[in-house]
Write an enzyme that holds these catalytic residues in place. Structure first.
Site, PDB file in Angstrom:
ATOM      1  N   LEU A 254       0.821  -1.222   0.000  1.00  0.00           N
ATOM      2  CA  LEU A 254       0.000   0.000   0.000  1.00  0.00           C
ATOM      3  C   LEU A 254       0.846   1.260   0.000  1.00  0.00           C
ATOM      4  O   LEU A 254       0.461   2.299  -0.507  1.00  0.00           O
ATOM      5  CB  LEU A 254      -0.889   0.040   1.253  1.00  0.00           C
ATOM      6  CG  LEU A 254      -2.032  -0.949   1.339  1.00  0.00           C
ATOM      7  CD1 LEU A 254      -2.690  -0.886   2.714  1.00  0.00           C
ATOM      8  CD2 LEU A 254      -3.070  -0.645   0.258  1.00  0.00           C
ATOM      9  N   GLY A 255       1.981   1.161   0.633  1.00  0.00           N
ATOM     10  CA  GLY A 255       2.823   2.361   0.735  1.00  0.00           C
ATOM     11  C   GLY A 255       4.046   2.059   1.564  1.00  0.00           C
ATOM     12  O   GLY A 255       4.277   0.921   1.972  1.00  0.00           O
ATOM     13  N   GLY A 260       8.690   1.274   7.784  1.00  0.00           N
ATOM     14  CA  GLY A 260       8.802   0.102   6.926  1.00  0.00           C
ATOM     15  C   GLY A 260       7.679   0.112   5.916  1.00  0.00           C
ATOM     16  O   GLY A 260       7.005   1.132   5.735  1.00  0.00           O
ATOM     17  N   LYS A 261       7.471  -1.042   5.279  1.00  0.00           N
ATOM     18  CA  LYS A 261       6.435  -1.092   4.241  1.00  0.00           C
ATOM     19  C   LYS A 261       5.059  -1.327   4.844  1.00  0.00           C
ATOM     20  O   LYS A 261       4.950  -1.923   5.912  1.00  0.00           O
ATOM     21  CB  LYS A 261       6.767  -2.206   3.264  1.00  0.00           C
ATOM     22  CG  LYS A 261       7.939  -1.823   2.397  1.00  0.00           C
ATOM     23  CD  LYS A 261       8.032  -2.646   1.161  1.00  0.00           C
ATOM     24  CE  LYS A 261       9.001  -1.936   0.221  1.00  0.00           C
ATOM     25  NZ  LYS A 261       9.566  -2.708  -0.796  1.00  0.00           N
ATOM     26  N   VAL A 262       4.047  -0.856   4.139  1.00  0.00           N
ATOM     27  CA  VAL A 262       2.669  -1.085   4.578  1.00  0.00           C
ATOM     28  C   VAL A 262       1.988  -1.951   3.509  1.00  0.00           C
ATOM     29  O   VAL A 262       2.073  -1.647   2.322  1.00  0.00           O
ATOM     30  CB  VAL A 262       1.913   0.251   4.742  1.00  0.00           C
ATOM     31  CG1 VAL A 262       0.512   0.020   5.268  1.00  0.00           C
ATOM     32  CG2 VAL A 262       2.684   1.191   5.659  1.00  0.00           C
ATOM     33  N   TYR A 329      -7.980  -1.429   7.791  1.00  0.00           N
ATOM     34  CA  TYR A 329      -7.629  -0.978   6.444  1.00  0.00           C
ATOM     35  C   TYR A 329      -8.510   0.209   6.068  1.00  0.00           C
ATOM     36  O   TYR A 329      -9.735   0.130   6.180  1.00  0.00           O
ATOM     37  CB  TYR A 329      -7.822  -2.137   5.457  1.00  0.00           C
ATOM     38  CG  TYR A 329      -7.713  -1.734   4.017  1.00  0.00           C
ATOM     39  CD1 TYR A 329      -6.580  -1.096   3.535  1.00  0.00           C
ATOM     40  CD2 TYR A 329      -8.766  -2.007   3.116  1.00  0.00           C
ATOM     41  CE1 TYR A 329      -6.474  -0.718   2.202  1.00  0.00           C
ATOM     42  CE2 TYR A 329      -8.663  -1.645   1.783  1.00  0.00           C
ATOM     43  CZ  TYR A 329      -7.525  -0.994   1.337  1.00  0.00           C
ATOM     44  OH  TYR A 329      -7.431  -0.626   0.031  1.00  0.00           O
ATOM     45  N   HIS A 332      -9.061   4.447   1.190  1.00  0.00           N
ATOM     46  CA  HIS A 332      -8.601   5.559   0.334  1.00  0.00           C
ATOM     47  C   HIS A 332      -7.217   6.085   0.716  1.00  0.00           C
ATOM     48  O   HIS A 332      -6.786   7.130   0.220  1.00  0.00           O
ATOM     49  CB  HIS A 332      -9.624   6.695   0.343  1.00  0.00           C
ATOM     50  CG  HIS A 332     -10.928   6.291  -0.281  1.00  0.00           C
ATOM     51  ND1 HIS A 332     -11.036   5.929  -1.595  1.00  0.00           N
ATOM     52  CD2 HIS A 332     -12.164   6.156   0.255  1.00  0.00           C
ATOM     53  CE1 HIS A 332     -12.293   5.598  -1.859  1.00  0.00           C
ATOM     54  NE2 HIS A 332     -12.993   5.727  -0.752  1.00  0.00           N
ATOM     55  N   GLY A 333      -6.552   5.400   1.623  1.00  0.00           N
ATOM     56  CA  GLY A 333      -5.172   5.780   1.950  1.00  0.00           C
ATOM     57  C   GLY A 333      -5.073   7.111   2.699  1.00  0.00           C
ATOM     58  O   GLY A 333      -6.017   7.540   3.361  1.00  0.00           O
ATOM     59  N   ASP A 389       2.756  15.660  15.518  1.00  0.00           N
ATOM     60  CA  ASP A 389       2.992  15.552  14.075  1.00  0.00           C
ATOM     61  C   ASP A 389       1.664  15.452  13.330  1.00  0.00           C
ATOM     62  O   ASP A 389       1.507  14.624  12.439  1.00  0.00           O
ATOM     63  CB  ASP A 389       3.874  14.320  13.815  1.00  0.00           C
ATOM     64  CG  ASP A 389       4.459  14.334  12.409  1.00  0.00           C
ATOM     65  OD1 ASP A 389       4.377  15.373  11.734  1.00  0.00           O
ATOM     66  OD2 ASP A 389       4.977  13.284  11.979  1.00  0.00           O
ATOM     67  N   ARG A 393      -1.024  14.170   5.935  1.00  0.00           N
ATOM     68  CA  ARG A 393      -0.338  12.936   5.527  1.00  0.00           C
ATOM     69  C   ARG A 393      -0.457  11.857   6.593  1.00  0.00           C
ATOM     70  O   ARG A 393      -0.261  10.682   6.327  1.00  0.00           O
ATOM     71  CB  ARG A 393       1.140  13.205   5.210  1.00  0.00           C
ATOM     72  CG  ARG A 393       1.914  13.636   6.418  1.00  0.00           C
ATOM     73  CD  ARG A 393       3.379  13.911   6.188  1.00  0.00           C
ATOM     74  NE  ARG A 393       3.889  14.545   7.397  1.00  0.00           N
ATOM     75  CZ  ARG A 393       3.827  15.834   7.644  1.00  0.00           C
ATOM     76  NH1 ARG A 393       3.352  16.646   6.713  1.00  0.00           N
ATOM     77  NH2 ARG A 393       4.225  16.352   8.785  1.00  0.00           N
ATOM     78  N   ASN A 394      -0.754  12.265   7.835  1.00  0.00           N
ATOM     79  CA  ASN A 394      -0.873  11.304   8.926  1.00  0.00           C
ATOM     80  C   ASN A 394      -2.319  10.977   9.279  1.00  0.00           C
ATOM     81  O   ASN A 394      -2.586  10.448  10.342  1.00  0.00           O
ATOM     82  CB  ASN A 394      -0.128  11.824  10.162  1.00  0.00           C
ATOM     83  CG  ASN A 394       1.375  11.721   9.957  1.00  0.00           C
ATOM     84  OD1 ASN A 394       1.833  10.881   9.197  1.00  0.00           O
ATOM     85  ND2 ASN A 394       2.132  12.586  10.606  1.00  0.00           N
ATOM     86  N   ASP A 407      -1.510   7.966  12.122  1.00  0.00           N
ATOM     87  CA  ASP A 407      -0.082   7.679  12.210  1.00  0.00           C
ATOM     88  C   ASP A 407       0.492   8.375  13.417  1.00  0.00           C
ATOM     89  O   ASP A 407       0.218   9.542  13.645  1.00  0.00           O
ATOM     90  CB  ASP A 407       0.626   8.153  10.939  1.00  0.00           C
ATOM     91  CG  ASP A 407       1.976   7.492  10.812  1.00  0.00           C
ATOM     92  OD1 ASP A 407       2.813   7.700  11.703  1.00  0.00           O
ATOM     93  OD2 ASP A 407       2.194   6.761   9.834  1.00  0.00           O
TER      94      ASP A 407
HETATM   95  P1  AMP Z   1       2.867   5.180   7.163  1.00  0.00           P
HETATM   96  O1  AMP Z   1       4.031   4.290   7.402  1.00  0.00           O
HETATM   97  O2  AMP Z   1       1.820   5.103   8.220  1.00  0.00           O
HETATM   98  O3  AMP Z   1       3.225   6.564   6.793  1.00  0.00           O
HETATM   99  O4  AMP Z   1       2.138   4.592   5.854  1.00  0.00           O
HETATM  100  C1  AMP Z   1       2.654   4.752   4.552  1.00  0.00           C
HETATM  101  C2  AMP Z   1       1.490   4.757   3.575  1.00  0.00           C
HETATM  102  O5  AMP Z   1       0.774   3.525   3.645  1.00  0.00           O
HETATM  103  C3  AMP Z   1       0.454   5.833   3.895  1.00  0.00           C
HETATM  104  O6  AMP Z   1       0.797   7.067   3.310  1.00  0.00           O
HETATM  105  C4  AMP Z   1      -0.808   5.236   3.311  1.00  0.00           C
HETATM  106  O7  AMP Z   1      -0.905   5.534   1.930  1.00  0.00           O
HETATM  107  C5  AMP Z   1      -0.618   3.743   3.494  1.00  0.00           C
HETATM  108  N1  AMP Z   1      -1.312   3.288   4.719  1.00  0.00           N
HETATM  109  C6  AMP Z   1      -0.839   3.316   5.982  1.00  0.00           C
HETATM  110  N2  AMP Z   1      -1.730   2.831   6.858  1.00  0.00           N
HETATM  111  C7  AMP Z   1      -2.803   2.476   6.141  1.00  0.00           C
HETATM  112  C8  AMP Z   1      -4.085   1.922   6.480  1.00  0.00           C
HETATM  113  N3  AMP Z   1      -4.409   1.631   7.739  1.00  0.00           N
HETATM  114  N4  AMP Z   1      -4.952   1.690   5.487  1.00  0.00           N
HETATM  115  C9  AMP Z   1      -4.622   1.988   4.202  1.00  0.00           C
HETATM  116  N5  AMP Z   1      -3.447   2.518   3.822  1.00  0.00           N
HETATM  117  C10 AMP Z   1      -2.540   2.768   4.768  1.00  0.00           C
END
Ligand code: AMP
Length: 535
Positions: A254-255, A260-262, A329, A332-333, A389, A393-394, A407
């Site tokens: 997802l991102g 780390g990775k999501v 989840y 829409h991110g 923060d 974006r969070n 976040d």
């Molecule tokens: P983060 O490490 O929380 O900054 O997440 C990185 C990216 O992953 C975010 O910018 C979102 O696009 C995606 N993401 C994080 N958490 C979620 C979530 N719970 N549901 C959907 N996408 C997420």
């Protein structure tokens, strides 16, 4: 045959072979070459005033035979540094001087006292020296400046004697003439003091981790607690739910954040009513011991935060590698991406693809988004939790425009331009920070309210970066000097008034998050015709 060598050492006065306008290598540098035997002593003047150690980083000199090649280094100089730099080289046989005009930066905005806060807030109301014209024109100005400087020196000497005599630290601190900004004095922390452009032992020590405001250097000290331990809802007896690794099936990425990775994943045996459900998992690969500890603390913290507008945390897979955190989840991110995808520039931002949505976000949708974030913040404040923060974006967006704060200090990489790196790896979201957080690292519920004002601005500009037209150093100057963001074109007056209420310089004068929530709720219920869109 015999041979004898005699060494001839010819003494001569200094000569300045070159003095060049600043060039940028890694830092801004005024290069010079000087000859002299013995090696001359070098001193610098800026607009005929001795250059103070706080005004530059250091002077680097390489000596070879009787040649000295060097560089006077500056750290991100602002326009206040523009002007004449005079080098004086002196040895016992003579003296040489040469002057060069240095132009570092254009003045970012017209000189206007409105942009400078009053002295009681710790920053001089006008920059001490601000000369952008040619040297021949400024003899009169320099005479006045010299006169004022002499008067200031006399005053300081008198003050110094008085302080020493009565042994009081009071508002002059412990090391020198520095002004206290906050009411409470904390002798352990130099951050509660600000240098008024006067050389103090503190400021002389200031290394590269400083922020320059006008001619004032503010120490920025790395705070290891910045994103982790400061949160006070950490309870030692927190029960974090553990999820079995085999119950998680990854589907797609997802991102990526600094943590780390999501991934989007399916998780089995999580809900009592459903066999499996979609979740977002954050994976931390090859964690160090410190990262494992952070991970555990983060999990405890998240377990304790439960609210309709805080992203739901299900638990962790803490055994083995990678470490995994499981969240609800949000389809829409993140909110920043969402705003950009639903604004007028969506076409440019999504590779010119025609967008699938019906159009830009409307006023009531924007209000709905803002109200939900305010609601999450009312909860955080009730838990005495300072986020530090808050930014779009969070926040995360789910179905039906559901928005949650999502976040807690882990999104560093993707939006790295939103952060300002000070020193090694401390990243500060300065564009969202109030003056007291920038200058003293003071984070409170009131500083979160300031950030909420910036979130409102982001929402009503469809996700623009605050102060996008300015560099980080300029942003710091602007915020600490009392400038605020302009009203977004689509923001009604009532909304901009909330922003201004969040950006009061005095934290106690800022709106309270509960009040903000109520105002937003009321505005959301009001018919749009009552909202004064054109102001
Ligand atoms: P983060 O490490 O929380 O900054 O997440 C990185 C990216 O992953 C975010 O910018 C979102 O696009 C995606 N993401 C994080 N958490 C979620 C979530 N719970 N549901 C959907 N996408 C997420």
């Amino acid at each position: 045959m015999t041979k004898t060598t005699v060494s001839l050492n010819i003494y001569y006065p200094p000569r300045i072979l070159s003095l060049r306008e600043p060039v940028v290598h890694l830092e801004h540098c005024i290069e010079f070459t000087v000859r002299g035997n013995p090696y001359p002593i070098l001193t610098w003047y800026h607009n005929n005033q001795p250059l103070r150690p706080v005004d530059f980083i250091r002077q680097e000199v390489y000596k070879q035979d009787t040649l000295m090649e060097g560089c006077l280094l500056f750290n991100k100089p602002t326009h206040y540094y523009n002007g004449n730099y005079t080098l004086i080289a002196r040895n016992k046989f003579g003296i040489a001087t040469q002057t060069v005009y240095a132009h570092f930066l254009e003045q970012p905005y017209p000189e206007n006292t409105d942009y400078f806060v009053s002295a009681d807030l710790g920053i001089s109301p006008t920059p001490p020296i601000s000369v952008t014209h040619k040297p021949e024109e400024d003899t009169f100005g320099v005479s006045i400046a010299v006169g004022l400087a002499a008067f200031a020196c006399v005053l300081l000497v008198v003050l110094f004697i008085v302080i020493n005599k009565y042994g009081r630290r009071s508002k002059f601190g412990m090391k020198g003439p520095v002004a206290v900004i906050s009411g409470e004095e904390d002798s352990a922390s130099p951050l509660h003091h600000i240098n008024h452009g006067i050389t103090t032992p503190n400021s002389l020590d200031a290394g590269p981790d400083t922020v320059v405001i006008g001619m004032t250097r503010i120490p920025v000290i790395e705070n290891p607690q910045y994103f982790r331990q400061g949160h006070n809802c950490h309870k030692p007896d927190t029960y974090v739910q553990y999820i079995k690794r085999r119950d998680i099936v990854l589907k797609r990425e997802l991102g990526e954040g600094a943590f780390g990775k999501v991934f989007l994943a399916e998780c089995y045996n999580l809900s009592p009513t459903k066999d499996k459900m979609l979740v977002a998992v954050k994976a931390l690969k090859d964690p160090t011991l410190a990262a494992r500890k952070d991970f555990q603390r983060e999990a405890e913290l998240l377990t304790n935060l439960q609210h309709d507008h805080i992203v739901k945390f299900y638990g962790v897979c803490g055994d083995g590698d990678p470490l995994i955190m499981v969240f609800e989840y949000m389809k829409h991110g993140d909110l920043n991406k969402f705003l950009r995808a639903h604004g007028p520039d969506a076409m440019i931002l999504v590779d010119g693809q025609p967008r699938q949505t019906k159009g830009d976000l409307g006023l009531s949708q924007m209000l709905h988004i803002a109200t939900q974030i305010a609601s999450g913040m009312v909860y955080l404040a009730s838990q005495h939790f300072v986020h530090r923060d808050l930014a779009t974006r969070n926040c995360l967006v789910g179905a039906n425009l559901l928005v949650k704060i999502g976040d807690f200090g882990m999104s560093r990489d993707v939006y790295s331009t939103d952060y300002y790196r000070v020193g090694g790896h401390t990243m500060l979201p300065i564009r969202w920070m109030p003056p007291e957080s920038i200058m003293y690292r003071k984070f409170t519920t009131e500083s979160d309210v300031w950030s909420f004002g910036v979130i409102l601005w982001e929402i009503f500009t469809y996700g623009k970066q605050p102060w996008f037209q300015l560099s980080n150093t300029e942003v710091i100057e602007c915020i600490t000097q009392g400038r605020v963001l302009e009203r977004p074109r689509v923001a009604p007056k009532e909304i901009y008034d909330i922003m201004l209420g969040c950006w009061q310089r005095e934290p106690q004068l800022r709106l309270n998050i509960k009040e903000i929530f109520k105002i937003l709720q009321a505005l959301g219920k009001a018919s749009p015709i009552y909202l004064d869109i054109l102001g």
